[in-house]
Design a protein around this motif. Structure first.
Motif, PDB file in Angstrom:
ATOM      1  N   LEU A 163       0.821  -1.242  -0.004  1.00 21.10           N
ATOM      2  CA  LEU A 163      -0.134  -0.117  -0.149  1.00 21.10           C
ATOM      3  C   LEU A 163       0.849   1.230  -0.033  1.00 21.10           C
ATOM      4  O   LEU A 163       0.472   2.071  -0.617  1.00 21.10           O
ATOM      5  CB  LEU A 163      -0.891  -0.025   1.166  1.00 21.10           C
ATOM      6  N   LEU A 164       1.911   1.414   0.968  1.00 23.83           N
ATOM      7  CA  LEU A 164       2.668   2.620   1.114  1.00 23.83           C
ATOM      8  C   LEU A 164       3.640   2.600  -0.083  1.00 23.83           C
ATOM      9  O   LEU A 164       3.493   3.860  -0.608  1.00 23.83           O
ATOM     10  CB  LEU A 164       3.496   2.482   2.352  1.00 23.83           C
ATOM     11  N   ALA A 165       4.158   1.579  -0.622  1.00 27.54           N
ATOM     12  CA  ALA A 165       5.003   1.957  -1.944  1.00 27.54           C
ATOM     13  C   ALA A 165       4.217   2.213  -3.062  1.00 27.54           C
ATOM     14  O   ALA A 165       4.581   2.968  -3.890  1.00 27.54           O
ATOM     15  CB  ALA A 165       5.695   0.875  -2.155  1.00 27.54           C
ATOM     16  N   GLY A 166       3.160   1.517  -3.100  1.00 27.33           N
ATOM     17  CA  GLY A 166       2.018   1.856  -4.417  1.00 27.33           C
ATOM     18  C   GLY A 166       1.806   3.004  -4.174  1.00 27.33           C
ATOM     19  O   GLY A 166       1.700   4.049  -5.222  1.00 27.33           O
ATOM     20  N   PHE A 167       1.355   3.914  -3.030  1.00 30.32           N
ATOM     21  CA  PHE A 167       0.992   5.006  -2.864  1.00 30.32           C
ATOM     22  C   PHE A 167       2.190   5.970  -3.245  1.00 30.32           C
ATOM     23  O   PHE A 167       1.934   7.233  -3.962  1.00 30.32           O
ATOM     24  CB  PHE A 167       0.633   5.229  -1.477  1.00 30.32           C
ATOM     25  N   VAL A 168       3.164   5.610  -2.827  1.00 27.59           N
ATOM     26  CA  VAL A 168       4.492   6.590  -3.171  1.00 27.59           C
ATOM     27  C   VAL A 168       4.661   6.838  -4.851  1.00 27.59           C
ATOM     28  O   VAL A 168       4.792   7.480  -5.080  1.00 27.59           O
ATOM     29  CB  VAL A 168       5.870   6.208  -2.491  1.00 27.59           C
ATOM     30  N   ALA A 169       4.624   5.526  -5.137  1.00 33.37           N
ATOM     31  CA  ALA A 169       4.879   5.305  -6.845  1.00 33.37           C
ATOM     32  C   ALA A 169       3.852   6.293  -7.445  1.00 33.37           C
ATOM     33  O   ALA A 169       4.100   6.830  -8.409  1.00 33.37           O
ATOM     34  CB  ALA A 169       4.730   4.124  -7.387  1.00 33.37           C
ATOM     35  N   VAL A 170       2.558   6.093  -6.866  1.00 33.10           N
ATOM     36  CA  VAL A 170       1.614   6.875  -7.560  1.00 33.10           C
ATOM     37  C   VAL A 170       1.666   8.370  -7.487  1.00 33.10           C
ATOM     38  O   VAL A 170       1.443   9.179  -8.458  1.00 33.10           O
ATOM     39  CB  VAL A 170       0.081   6.524  -6.964  1.00 33.10           C
ATOM     40  N   VAL A 171       2.208   8.731  -6.220  1.00 32.25           N
ATOM     41  CA  VAL A 171       2.239  10.212  -6.076  1.00 32.25           C
ATOM     42  C   VAL A 171       3.333  10.896  -6.824  1.00 32.25           C
ATOM     43  O   VAL A 171       3.011  11.828  -7.635  1.00 32.25           O
ATOM     44  CB  VAL A 171       2.677  10.556  -4.438  1.00 32.25           C
ATOM     45  N   ILE A 172       4.552  10.180  -6.916  1.00 28.98           N
ATOM     46  CA  ILE A 172       5.615  10.465  -7.697  1.00 28.98           C
ATOM     47  C   ILE A 172       5.176  10.322  -9.255  1.00 28.98           C
ATOM     48  O   ILE A 172       5.245  11.620 -10.014  1.00 28.98           O
ATOM     49  CB  ILE A 172       6.872   9.749  -7.552  1.00 28.98           C
ATOM     50  N   GLY A 173       4.569   9.521  -9.567  1.00 21.50           N
ATOM     51  CA  GLY A 173       4.178   9.131 -11.045  1.00 21.50           C
ATOM     52  C   GLY A 173       3.241  10.177 -11.622  1.00 21.50           C
ATOM     53  O   GLY A 173       3.375  10.564 -12.759  1.00 21.50           O
ATOM     54  N   VAL A 174       2.201  10.574 -10.703  1.00 23.24           N
ATOM     55  CA  VAL A 174       1.253  11.495 -11.164  1.00 23.24           C
ATOM     56  C   VAL A 174       1.807  12.760 -11.267  1.00 23.24           C
ATOM     57  O   VAL A 174       1.628  13.494 -12.255  1.00 23.24           O
ATOM     58  CB  VAL A 174      -0.058  11.318 -10.135  1.00 23.24           C
ATOM     59  N   LEU A 175       2.666  13.199 -10.540  1.00 22.80           N
ATOM     60  CA  LEU A 175       3.015  14.697 -10.299  1.00 22.80           C
ATOM     61  C   LEU A 175       3.902  14.778 -11.580  1.00 22.80           C
ATOM     62  O   LEU A 175       3.885  15.852 -12.212  1.00 22.80           O
ATOM     63  CB  LEU A 175       3.841  15.007  -8.922  1.00 22.80           C
ATOM     64  N   TYR A 176       4.904  13.695 -11.588  1.00 23.49           N
ATOM     65  CA  TYR A 176       5.866  13.895 -12.616  1.00 23.49           C
ATOM     66  C   TYR A 176       5.160  13.835 -14.186  1.00 23.49           C
ATOM     67  O   TYR A 176       5.181  14.793 -15.041  1.00 23.49           O
ATOM     68  CB  TYR A 176       6.755  12.898 -12.676  1.00 23.49           C
ATOM     69  N   GLY A 177       4.215  12.880 -14.435  1.00 23.90           N
ATOM     70  CA  GLY A 177       3.576  12.635 -15.415  1.00 23.90           C
ATOM     71  C   GLY A 177       2.507  13.693 -16.044  1.00 23.90           C
ATOM     72  O   GLY A 177       2.633  14.356 -16.995  1.00 23.90           O
ATOM     73  N   ALA A 178       1.989  14.380 -14.902  1.00 21.79           N
ATOM     74  CA  ALA A 178       0.847  15.473 -14.971  1.00 21.79           C
ATOM     75  C   ALA A 178       1.695  16.757 -15.382  1.00 21.79           C
ATOM     76  O   ALA A 178       1.599  17.516 -16.471  1.00 21.79           O
ATOM     77  CB  ALA A 178       0.027  15.852 -14.143  1.00 21.79           C
ATOM     78  N   THR A 179       2.900  16.802 -14.813  1.00 27.59           N
ATOM     79  CA  THR A 179       3.744  18.020 -15.214  1.00 27.59           C
ATOM     80  C   THR A 179       4.229  18.033 -16.499  1.00 27.59           C
ATOM     81  O   THR A 179       4.210  18.964 -17.365  1.00 27.59           O
ATOM     82  CB  THR A 179       4.939  18.450 -14.253  1.00 27.59           C
TER      83      THR A 179
END
Lengths: 307, 538, 373
Positions: free
Chosen positions: C180-196
């Motif tokens: 859960l936690l690592a999934g969350f970390v990956a999603v946060v980084i990925g969404v921020l980076y990808g959206a930017t």
């Protein structure tokens, strides 16, 4: 086309360079060194070893030396297996890994594609559900579960094959590693093939082919399958690179003398040259297979032009 | 000219689809017949079951569909022939061409290969003979340089040429009956005319029968001997073309005929103030280029075009796809970077940045073509309509916004009670009304209408045209009306600009353009769109 | 046509989310999997508190005990345990018998026996409540009694005699938490980076995606190992390492979506209305991005769990006595010949959880993106 290949190989050089640079400094920044962990190692001996391998020079100097050696095809000596150079280790291990990986890949492409096509042609029928269920299972169960379970059933309980070992490449010793590597790939290929085949069968030009009264064989093999192959082609590039460079799990569980196991051992032991060698080999495999995929792509799809 | 022998007869055909929402009856027991050598049109709007009827005849229904009844071709019931028996008829005696010229050919094989395949299969002749046959067919459908074209891939050809290849494939085995499912709908109007002429010509030469499925009454009038009018899975009226057009019996047929856009707009007085003017507008697109991608290509999408839009005026911009008409309109609203001077309300705005433009946006609105794509799928209709108020009138309360949304809904003829529904719960026409409400709630001066009726059925089209007219009168709006549909433009606009390849070819009043065009291109365009019944009938 | 008097009580619309939820609820496999996952989470989180055996406790008398539904010790184990205890007392076993749930032992020795040896009995995992019954006058023979401790090892015990049930649940807690936690970390980084990247477009996008491409061609295990080496084998930082590696796919997906949404006509319409970047981002892009992100996250969690198990399997994961499913499976794999339950129980827990996550992911995808079917 030739010019394209040439240009692609040229652009691969900077990529390789970046990878080598990042990896080199990453592993050097990590605490520890190849001769640090053996406690009680005489400081004088350590200093001697460091000098012998050039580890006492400034980092940038070592980096340039390494690059220079690499350009001459010299991967350097292994620090932790002092009797071998990195090149020798690969010369022994790589054929083993490639043999296992290539067999698994071919098995996966043939069986996976066949299953996928059957499922697509029988969409939402029994055979389709059976393939989906198998594929889900295959891609869900990790290799490090498949391998010991295989050993438990076929080696320990039924005693049909040896539990582990290479035995000079005896067939019975290879079955386990190949099957373990192939199963998840079969699952992935089957899923991919099913999806792209269903999409291909739905496309307008298939409708045209039907309206023209062409045979099922021509519709499925000539018109649907060729288009459906594209996702499989692009998947198999990275898959080939990963499989042929050896699997850590499979090689350690089945005790196979491939190159997959070097990586972790080498990183933990700070065997710098061996780690770097592995990185370079994997990167080269990745680049080459991606190039092959792109060329195959152009062969299958005339719209893709490289010039 | 039609013989007496019936070659295809459809009896009590029922088609149903099993969907997630239950069983849908697409065709509810219809009868139809086609005689040797005649051209039959099947007319109806989307969802009338006209295409599905023909798909059933070709046994091409989607896997969740089933057909009951009989479709009899010269004594064989196509619905229960075995696959091998069916394939003796399909592609040989009865063939079909489709609406989508861009995707109906296999992209991975040369057209020669694709053309030879059905010839070899049905006539059982060798490759070389088939190749000669294929070249002959390409000549027949008037493809230039047929030998060279045999080696072309579909992506190397235009939509019109692909449709010609499709026709060549369909008629290659000298069929009895050709079924054409909206074969010209996706094509530009001048190409449309060429393809229709080709088909009429081929029908005559080869003496085959033809079933023509269309929603376009112009085409029916032009090509058909007899007409079936379908609605909601039933045939509501049938008869020969002349009778149907002169004495329609069924109310639906009457409504269809009346749905042809009508009326015209009075020009605005000369003294009317100019609201929006663009001088020497140029828009250039860069194609390709960038990191390692080689040299970019520059495309002049709009090349020195000037527009002056007056208060209360409707300028119709016509042209085929790629003529730059939409690009011009977007550039005028400063939604695209462009060169040239733009004046709005007497101010030069060409140098304005987005922040400076923001207050003006309220008065410069746009309605898009695709009512499915232009509404955010996760907002309610009310939220969509009032989004502009959030920007331009942030002080008003949520309650007031809701009230205005309800008001705007009534204004465009939607039930305000539905304002909390989501876009996917509305029909195409209703969605276009929502898009219009979104534009007019801000009380704009100028509205760009970018093909606002092109995705809609004729009857709905007519309602939207009327709504737009009413809104224009009530609010003294100025419209920039972009369309490839000349009939609608004629009904809406008081000034017309004709564009081709980014340039303006000709402009003037509707009478000038439609009745006395000067330029060759305009003449061709008009000829293609409004062919007189008598001269085109074959 | 225009009807101002139309009812002003608005009809409630059905949003795409409501539709998706209804479709998900109709999907039996996904709902069953959700319930299964919830149960698994509850059992793994609370189970270890309720079990009589802490996951670290070593039962020397019960090394590699096979799983059983009936209580231990078995009679032959009592004998072994007694012999063991008596050896520690430096005495000889004369005789023992069982009576009323208590065991009576008589020992003898060449030297006088101290009464305090009785505590050796207490120290054993098998007995407690030991006391001296009688002693021969010369002190060379001692009779003691102790009650037999009943122990249940439903999943058996491991090589060092720890309860596998407790360890499996504890391992599940770690694996699920990391997932859960690592999934969350990956999603946060990925969404921020990808959206930017997707939002900025142009040169910025090109450079950012080039970086992702290069990171892709680095052997991914190399990364993880480096991170583990840097961070040490710390559980909290472990999931950071895993999450930091798995964000690449997420970044690509989000960027692609952001690019395609930006080209949608409804975004152009909002621009034409004068809506600013933030308004477009919050009202149009984010809500339409959520679907793919949710779908991808459910597919990411099993990936993370596998990755963590894989690292643990290699000995790079959590450290003893802490455990995870990967660690347990690795130990099981080493003992398949002699103690297959060590492999089978953790493997079953891991695989069934992965299966359930898979079904939930598929169900969500079908629910949120029905045209895919």
């Amino acid at each position: 086309m030739l010019r394209y290949v040439f240009r692609r190989l040229l652009t691969a050089i900077p990529t390789l360079f970046v990878i080598v640079t990042i990896s080199f400094f990453l592993i050097r920044v990590a605490p520890g060194g190849p001769f640090n962990q053996e406690k009680g190692l005489n400081p004088v001996i350590k200093a001697n070893l460091d000098r012998q391998f050039g580890l006492d020079e400034p980092l940038w100097m070592q980096y340039l030396n390494y690059l220079n050696n690499l350009l001459h095809g010299d991967f350097g000596p292994s620090y932790n297996l002092p009797d071998f150079t990195v090149k020798e280790l690969f010369e022994v291990g790589l054929p083993v890994s490639i043999q296992i990986g290539a067999s698994a890949l071919i098995l996966a492409l043939v069986i996976g594609s066949a299953l996928g096509i059957i499922a697509a042609l029988r969409q939402n029928k029994g055979a389709d559900y059976a393939v989906i269920a198998t594929a889900t299972a295959g891609s869900t169960v990790p290799t490090f579960v498949i391998a010991p379970v295989y050993q438990l059933i076929f080696a320990t309980t039924l005693a049909l094959v040896p539990v582990a070992g290479w035995a000079g490449g005896a067939f019975a010793n290879k079955i386990g590693p190949i099957v373990t590597l192939a199963l998840p790939q079969i699952a992935i290929v089957a899923r991919l093939m099913r999806g792209s085949m269903i999409e291909a069968l739905r496309s307008h030009h298939i409708r045209t082919a039907r309206a023209l009264g062409l045979s099922d064989w021509s519709i499925i093999i000539k018109h649907a399958l060729r288009g459906a192959l594209l996702p499989i082609v692009s998947y198999s590039g990275p898959a080939a690179a990963a499989l042929l460079t050896g699997s850590i799990i499979v090689e350690s569980i089945f005790a196979i003398p491939g190159v997959g196991r070097y990586f972790v051992e080498a990183a933990l032991n700070r065997d710098y040259t061996l780690v770097m060698g592995t990185v370079v080999v994997i990167a080269i495999f990745t680049i080459v297979f991606n190039l092959i995929v792109d060329i195959l792509y152009a062969v299958v799809d005339p719209r893709v032009r490289y010039d | 000219m039609a013989g007496n022998e019936t070659i295809l007869s459809v009896e009590n055909l029922k088609i149903r689809f099993r969907t997630l929402d239950g069983i849908v009856d697409a065709v509810k027991g219809i009868n139809m017949h086609v005689k040797a050598g005649e051209t039959v049109a099947v007319v109806g709007e989307s969802g009338s079951g006209k295409s599905q009827t023909m798909m059933a005849a070709m046994r091409l229904l989607a896997s969740n569909g089933e057909a009951a009844g009989t479709i009899d071709y010269r004594g064989a019931n196509l619905l229960n022939l075995s696959k091998s028996e069916l394939n003796e008829i399909r592609g040989r005696k009865v063939t079909m061409i489709f609406q989508e010229p861009m995707t109906s050919l296999d992209p991975l094989y040369t057209i020669g290969n694709q053309l030879m395949e059905p010839i070899m299969r049905h006539r059982r002749i060798g490759r070389e003979a088939a190749r000669q046959e294929a070249i002959k067919m390409l000549k027949l459908v008037r493809i230039p340089e047929p030998e060279r074209r045999m080696k072309s891939y579909p992506y190397e050809m235009s939509g019109g040429q692909r449709q010609r290849v499709m026709i060549a494939m369909a008629i290659a085995n000298d069929p009895d009956l050709l079924i054409a499912d909206e074969p010209t709908t996706a094509l530009d109007v001048t190409i449309q005319a060429e393809i229709l002429n080709l088909m009429a010509d081929l029908r005559k030469r080869l003496g085959m029968s033809m079933i023509f499925i269309t929603h376009d009454l112009n085409i029916v009038r032009r090509i058909a001997d007899r007409v079936y009018v379908m609605r909601l899975g039933e045939v509501v009226e049938e008869g020969d073309t002349r009778t149907i057009f002169s004495q329609p019996q069924h109310p639906y047929t009457k409504a269809l005929l009346a749905a042809e856009p009508s009326g015209h707009k009075e020009p605005v007085p000369k003294s009317a103030p100019t609201v929006l003017a663009g001088t020497d507008m140029r828009v250039t697109f860069k194609i390709g280029g960038g990191f390692l991608a080689g040299d970019p290509v520059y495309l002049k999408a709009v090349d020195r075009v000037s527009v002056t839009l007056k208060r209360g005026q409707t300028i119709g911009i016509v042209g085929e796809s790629g003529s730059g008409k939409s690009t011009l309109a977007r550039a005028l609203l400063k939604l695209l970077p462009s060169e040239g001077a733009i004046q709005f309300d007497g101010r030069s705005i060409e140098k304005f940045d987005p922040a400076q433009m923001r207050p003006l946006r309220k008065q410069l609105q746009i309605v898009f073509q695709d009512p499915f794509g232009s509404l955010s799928p996760r907002l309610t209709a009310g939220q969509i309509v009032t989004e502009g108020l959030l920007v331009h009138d942030p002080s008003i309360s949520g309650k007031e916004r809701d009230r205005r949304a309800a008001l705007a809904f009534s204004e465009v003829g939607l039930d305000p009670a539905n304002r909390n529904r989501y876009p996917h719960e509305f029909s195409g026409g209703q969605r276009q009304r929502i898009a219009i409400a979104r534009a007019i709630i801000l009380k704009p001066k100028v509205v760009v209408l970018d093909e606002p009726t092109s995705a809609l059925d004729r009857q709905v089209q007519k309602q939207i045209v009327e709504l737009l007219r009413d809104l224009q009168k009530a609010n003294n709006l100025s419209y920039l009306f972009i369309s490839h549909d000349l009939a609608v433009v004629r009904a809406m606009a008081d000034h017309i600009m004709v564009m081709k390849d980014g340039r303006m070819v000709e402009q003037g009043s509707p009478e000038q353009i439609f009745d006395h065009p000067h330029e060759d291109y305009t003449k061709r365009l008009m000829a293609a769109a409004f062919v007189d019944h008598a001269e085109a009938k074959v | 046509m225009t009807d101002i008097t139309a009812s002003h009580a608005p009809v409630v619309g059905r949003s795409l989310w409501a539709d998706a939820l209804a479709r998900l609820k109709a999907n039996k496999a996904a709902m069953f999997s959700l319930i299964y996952l919830a149960l698994m989470a509850i059992v793994c989180v609370f189970g270890p508190y309720l079990l009589p055996h802490p996951y670290t406790t070593i039962y020397q008398d019960y090394v590699r005990t096979p799983p059983s539904l009936s209580a231990y010790p078995r009679p032959d184990m009592i004998e072994t345990a007694l012999q063991d205890v008596v050896r520690r007392m430096r005495a000889d076993l004369e005789e023992w018998h069982e009576q009323d749930e208590r065991v009576f032992v008589t020992v003898s020795s060449a030297k006088a026996i101290d009464d305090r040896v009785v505590r050796y009995l207490d120290r054993s995992n098998t007995f407690n409540d030991a006391r001296v019954e009688s002693k021969s006058p010369d002190g060379l023979k001692l009779t003691m009694s102790a009650s037999i401790k009943k122990e249940y090892f439903l999943f058996g015990t491991d090589n060092t005699g720890r309860d596998l049930l407790a360890r499996t649940l504890m391992g599940g807690r770690i694996s699920l938490a990391i997932g859960l936690l690592a999934g969350f970390v990956a999603v946060v980084i990925g969404v921020l980076y990808g959206a930017t990247a997707g939002f900025a477009g142009g040169k910025t996008d090109e450079i950012m995606m080039r970086v992702v491409d290069i990171l892709y061609s680095l052997p991914f295990i190399f990364f993880v190992i480096m991170l583990v080496v840097f961070f040490g084998r710390n559980f909290v930082l472990m999931f950071l390492a895993v999450g930091a590696v798995l964000w690449l796919d997420m970044a690509r997906i989000v960027r692609g979506q952001a690019l395609s949404i930006r080209r949608q006509e409804y975004v152009q319409a909002a621009e034409a209305l004068g809506v600013g970047s933030w308004g477009i981002l919050l009202r149009h892009i984010v809500p339409n991005l959520l679907g793919p992100v949710v779908i991808y996250m459910t597919l990411l969690v099993p990936q993370v769990i596998i990755l963590e198990s894989f690292l643990s399997f290699l000995g790079l994961g959590v450290q003893e006595p802490m455990t995870s499913w990967g660690v347990l499976i690795s130990q099981g794999a080493k003992n398949i010949g002699s103690a297959n339950w060590l492999l089978l129980f953790p493997a079953f827990f891991l695989v069934s959880t992965l299966f359930a996550l898979n079904f939930v992911g598929d169900g969500l995808r079908d629910a949120l993106d029905p045209k895919d079917r």
